[in-house]
Design an enzyme around this catalytic site. Structure first.
Site, short mmCIF file in Angstrom:
data_model
loop_
_atom_site.label_atom_id
_atom_site.label_comp_id
_atom_site.label_asym_id
_atom_site.label_seq_id
_atom_site.Cartn_x
_atom_site.Cartn_y
_atom_site.Cartn_z
N GLY A 4 7.94 7.36 -1.67
CA GLY A 4 8.85 7.06 -0.63
C GLY A 4 9.00 5.52 -0.35
O GLY A 4 9.42 4.89 -1.08
N THR B 174 0.96 -1.34 0.17
CA THR B 174 0.04 -0.05 0.06
C THR B 174 0.67 1.06 -0.09
O THR B 174 2.02 1.25 0.63
CB THR B 174 -1.06 0.15 1.10
OG1 THR B 174 -0.24 0.15 2.55
CG2 THR B 174 -1.78 -1.13 1.32
N GLY B 175 0.16 2.39 -0.71
CA GLY B 175 1.19 3.29 -0.76
C GLY B 175 2.37 3.47 -1.60
O GLY B 175 3.48 4.01 -1.18
N ALA B 176 2.26 2.68 -2.70
CA ALA B 176 3.62 2.26 -3.43
C ALA B 176 3.97 3.24 -4.40
O ALA B 176 5.09 3.23 -5.19
CB ALA B 176 3.49 1.08 -4.08
N TYR C 256 -0.94 11.66 15.45
CA TYR C 256 -0.07 10.47 14.77
C TYR C 256 0.67 9.48 15.44
O TYR C 256 0.64 8.37 15.28
CB TYR C 256 1.09 11.25 13.99
CG TYR C 256 1.82 10.57 13.16
CD1 TYR C 256 1.61 9.74 12.01
CD2 TYR C 256 3.34 10.38 13.52
CE1 TYR C 256 2.40 8.96 11.33
CE2 TYR C 256 4.17 9.38 12.80
CZ TYR C 256 3.56 8.86 11.64
OH TYR C 256 4.51 8.29 11.12
#
Length: 311
Positions: A31, A26-28, A181
């Site tokens: 970063g 995920t979030g590939a 966070y």
């Protein structure tokens, strides 16, 4: 290979052959997620990249193909801040793949001003924890079909400062973006360890990248138009942060190292775990509170309507 990290520095070059493995990151699109996806593809894995933004996802796909000719890739849209998107992604994946070897829960948001997800959760808690909780639950059936499958959940050194107050779980009272966070990252750890207890046929690990130079730190500033904060963050990254190529190593280690002890938490081996090469690190004491983990799990099931789907 004998399990020891004190005598050598593990790098991506040591990733075992991943041919035949299907992995989701995920979030590939940028970063740490991009580095993780690229190195798994370089080792031969078929990598499903997820991205919230289609254009950024397409650029990431092209970047990996340029570096790893012949890489086996699949780009799919996923917005972890929208539970309907999580459901649609999981359903689409099940139509295409019979099983899944690895899920890397990497995507996240950091230190945003108070905002809500599509489903009304505080953005950081809703994206970093709730979205990945729902995703893992919906993909559990695919994971249990593959012997040796793994889930790696990416936390943060900020988890050390996390505190869960179930009367204010989403930090709506006296909102502090840094605290919210940290709380979401503690939730990641509690989830990773509880997943290992509830689904022992799937190895569940956690990892953190230390202080690494990615676009995560400056994302909130960009979204809110705070140019000064964006420039300040970029300067701090340049001066004090390690390269994201090194920062991704704990994630890759947790994802691929053979015979890694169950429930391991992987982070950098340097002072205060800010930088360095992968090693097993101690999780915050609260992360090992099984009563807290069970309560968070039960609340997460209620909030999402998702339970581990193992069939």
């Amino acid at each position: 290979m004998e399990w020891t990290m004190s005598t050598m520095r593990w790098t991506a070059a040591a990733i075992p052959d991943q041919r035949g493995r299907v992995v989701v990151v995920t979030g590939a699109n940028s970063g740490l997620g991009l580095v993780t996806a690229r190195e798994l593809a370089r080792a031969g894995a078929h990598v499903v990249l997820t991205a919230r933004n289609p254009q950024r996802g397409a650029r990431a796909l092209d970047e990996i193909k340029n570096v790893v000719p012949g890489a086996s890739l699949d780009l799919r849209g996923l917005d972890l801040a929208d539970l309907s998107s999580v459901r649609q992604f999981a359903e689409g994946l099940a139509q295409r793949y019979d099983s899944l070897d690895l899920l890397v829960n990497n995507a996240g948001v950091m230190r945003f001003p108070y905002r809500k997800t599509v489903d009304g959760f505080e953005l950081q808690f809703g994206t970093n924890h709730i979205g990945h909780f729902a995703l893992t639950g919906r993909l559990a059936g695919l994971l249990t079909k593959r012997p040796g499958s793994r889930v790696v959940t990416v936390s943060s050194i900020a988890a050390q400062r996390g505190r869960l107050d179930f009367d204010n779980l989403e930090s709506e009272r006296e909102y502090d973006k840094k605290a919210a966070y940290a709380n979401s990252k503690l939730a990641n750890l509690l989830f990773a360890f509880e997943l290992g207890r509830r689904l022992p046929q799937v190895a569940s690990y956690a990892a953190h990248p230390g202080f690494s130079a990615t676009n995560l730190q400056g994302a909130a500033a960009r979204h809110t138009g705070n140019r000064l904060m964006e420039l300040t963050t970029a300067l701090i990254n340049r001066i004090g942060a390690q390269d994201m190529e090194i920062g991704a190593l704990p994630i890759l280690y947790a994802a691929t190292y053979p015979d890694l002890p169950a429930g391991s938490y992987i982070g950098p081996d340097g002072p205060r775990e800010f930088s360095g090469y992968p090693t097993i690190v101690p999780a915050p004491r609260a992360a090992h509170d099984e009563d807290l983990a069970r309560r968070l799990w039960n609340v997460s099931e209620t909030l999402t309507g998702v339970r581990l789907q193992t069939t």
